[in-house]
Design a protein around this motif. Sequence first.
Motif, short mmCIF file in Angstrom:
data_model
loop_
_atom_site.label_atom_id
_atom_site.label_comp_id
_atom_site.label_asym_id
_atom_site.label_seq_id
_atom_site.Cartn_x
_atom_site.Cartn_y
_atom_site.Cartn_z
N GLY A 55 71.23 -39.60 -76.39
CA GLY A 55 72.58 -39.93 -76.01
C GLY A 55 73.44 -38.69 -75.86
O GLY A 55 73.08 -37.60 -76.30
N GLU A 56 74.61 -38.88 -75.26
CA GLU A 56 75.48 -37.74 -74.97
C GLU A 56 75.95 -37.06 -76.24
O GLU A 56 76.00 -35.82 -76.30
N VAL A 57 76.29 -37.81 -77.27
CA VAL A 57 76.76 -37.22 -78.52
C VAL A 57 75.68 -36.34 -79.14
O VAL A 57 75.92 -35.19 -79.54
N GLU A 58 74.46 -36.87 -79.22
CA GLU A 58 73.35 -36.11 -79.79
C GLU A 58 73.03 -34.90 -78.92
O GLU A 58 72.73 -33.82 -79.45
N MET A 59 73.09 -35.05 -77.62
CA MET A 59 72.80 -33.95 -76.71
C MET A 59 73.77 -32.79 -76.95
O MET A 59 73.36 -31.62 -77.04
N HIS A 60 75.05 -33.09 -77.05
CA HIS A 60 76.04 -32.03 -77.25
C HIS A 60 75.94 -31.43 -78.65
O HIS A 60 76.24 -30.24 -78.84
N ARG A 61 75.50 -32.23 -79.62
CA ARG A 61 75.31 -31.67 -80.96
C ARG A 61 74.18 -30.64 -80.96
O ARG A 61 74.34 -29.52 -81.48
N VAL A 62 73.04 -30.99 -80.34
CA VAL A 62 71.91 -30.07 -80.29
C VAL A 62 72.27 -28.83 -79.47
O VAL A 62 71.96 -27.70 -79.86
N ALA A 63 72.95 -29.02 -78.34
CA ALA A 63 73.34 -27.89 -77.52
C ALA A 63 74.34 -26.99 -78.25
O ALA A 63 74.27 -25.76 -78.15
N GLY A 64 75.25 -27.61 -78.98
CA GLY A 64 76.22 -26.82 -79.74
C GLY A 64 75.56 -25.95 -80.79
O GLY A 64 75.99 -24.81 -81.02
#
Length: 624
Positions: free
Chosen positions: A89-98
């Motif tokens: 999901g988008e939230v998890e994606m941005h967490r990993v990318a962050g």
Amino acid sequence: MTRLLPSSSASPLSRLLPFSPTFPLISNCTSSFSFPRRLATSSLSLFPNTTTAFCSSTSPQYPLNMSSAAAFRTTTNLGREVLEVPQMGEVEMHRVAGEALQRYTSNQLKRDGRGVAIVWFRNDLRILDNEALFLAWKSSEAVLPVYCLDPRVFGTTHYFGFPKTGGFRAEFLFQSLDDLKKNLLRRGLNLLICHGKPEEILPSISEALGVHTVYAQKETCSEETLVEKLVHKGLERILLQPQATSANAATRTPKLKLIWGSTLYHLRDLPFTSGSLPDVYTQFRKSVESKCKIRSCFKIPEMLGPLPDSTMDQVGGWGSVPSVEQLGMQKKEASYCYFVSYASIDKGMHFTGGESAALARDLLKVYKETRNGMLGPDYSTKFSAWLAFGCLSPRYVYEEVMRYEKERLANNSTYWVLFELIWRDYFRFLSMKYGNSIFHLGGPRKLEHLRWSKDKNLFESWKDGRTGYPLIDANMKELSSTGFMSNRGRQIVCSFLVRDMGIDWRMGAEWFESCLVDYDPCSNYGNWTYGAGVGNDPREDRYFSIPKQAQAYDPEGEYVSYWLPELRLLPKDRRHSPGISYIDRVVPLKFGAAPQHHHRPHRKDVGRATGPPPPSQEGRRPRR
């Protein structure tokens, strides 16, 4: 061309209009905006980065892992079988990318510049390991990031008039721009999105803001390098007012600084010049592996701002990221993949554009064992599209491989990821050595004597997946439905077009250029010249037998039945040779004819050309 405001007394900055959805992007770009590339005088992509998506080789010892096929068929809403890449999901994606971005953030970086610098984003749509962005920040007090939506990029291909940028790639680009804009905003900047030619836009902004330097990533093919020359000339015509107060202070012009940043190995670190690059990949690989060191990724500061003091309100704001629908791509014939977007597909893989999605993708542990697969999300790293747009740095991939080996496990997968990145480097350096010859009929070897057919009916049967060979048709259906095809599939359909059909290889290369979401010119045309036997390596000459490939990589017909549902009810051993249960074959195979299973008589071959003779040894060398 650049839009001008009506006031003749307007400042240089006020003459520039950022892109707005109310202005057509590709209204008249097929002729007046065309590039003078690929002329008959004497310019390449990664079969997956296009013909080239990086990350899938050709060794035949690893058959398709069908466990991924079951995962691939996860049915989503409204009966659509679309798999998102990356699968989160988008939230998890941005967490990993962050987390990834934070590992490369430093508070120790010093800024010692003056004035305003521009970072001109091209095929480097990322923050992490972006030397052009770092130098623009370091050499200035304020940075203005700019992206130019050049109408020429949305024109037509040189020889056969296909749209240069299809709907899938356009959508990936727009997602990448949106993600880049958000990541810049988090670090104190923004992204100015302008519609027009860079050679008109960048000088206008530079004059208005008193920009001392425009930083950008260096490209290698002639269309891109021509734009660099035109931008340089445009900047030379700008005379900036002196900053000093003394009477003898000299006027100055903005500079264009091009930064090498698209390869694993830096150009200046090679043990040979581009002109003396080995014509055999193995020689190149062994040389760079033993003699070259891979440079470290550039760190980034916590904050990249501030922006220039000048307001952008007077020119309509910062512009906005367009959509495929605003380009009118959904209004054309549905049979052409370049007029559709992911919203209209009901099966296959959907790649999410942007640096955040790229940083969230982790597949090192299974790559080597599955890289020759054809169905599912996990048969390759799927990094190729993000590498093509520069959302992902190859040096970052290398450092992640090293981190993976240190923290988890060194395995065959980690080495083969690097092996594919070196292939990608090789094609880019070859584009410098051989120039426009990689786009010409005779290729780098200048084999102009070979006879090729341009039979429209045969080509369209290949393009539309109507050849009568399920393995070819399934791959072409996947391409037109998703903008993607496995590395193995690209080799097979290339061999069939040029060896069995005898069709001009440039027709296939330009069709891939139009359709592929992971297109880059160096790898795409490099692979097609190799597949056609006109590449730089004189030993290169391959023929891929469809029956052998089908048996090795899709023995139970799972892949072909997925894309050709009419084959699902057939026994598994007949899905690749369905006989009268499928359409007639448009041409016979030159070698290794498939069993017919009481097939109807062939229709008469129409306009079939001989083409170059195929080699006696099938699939001799590993693919990129």
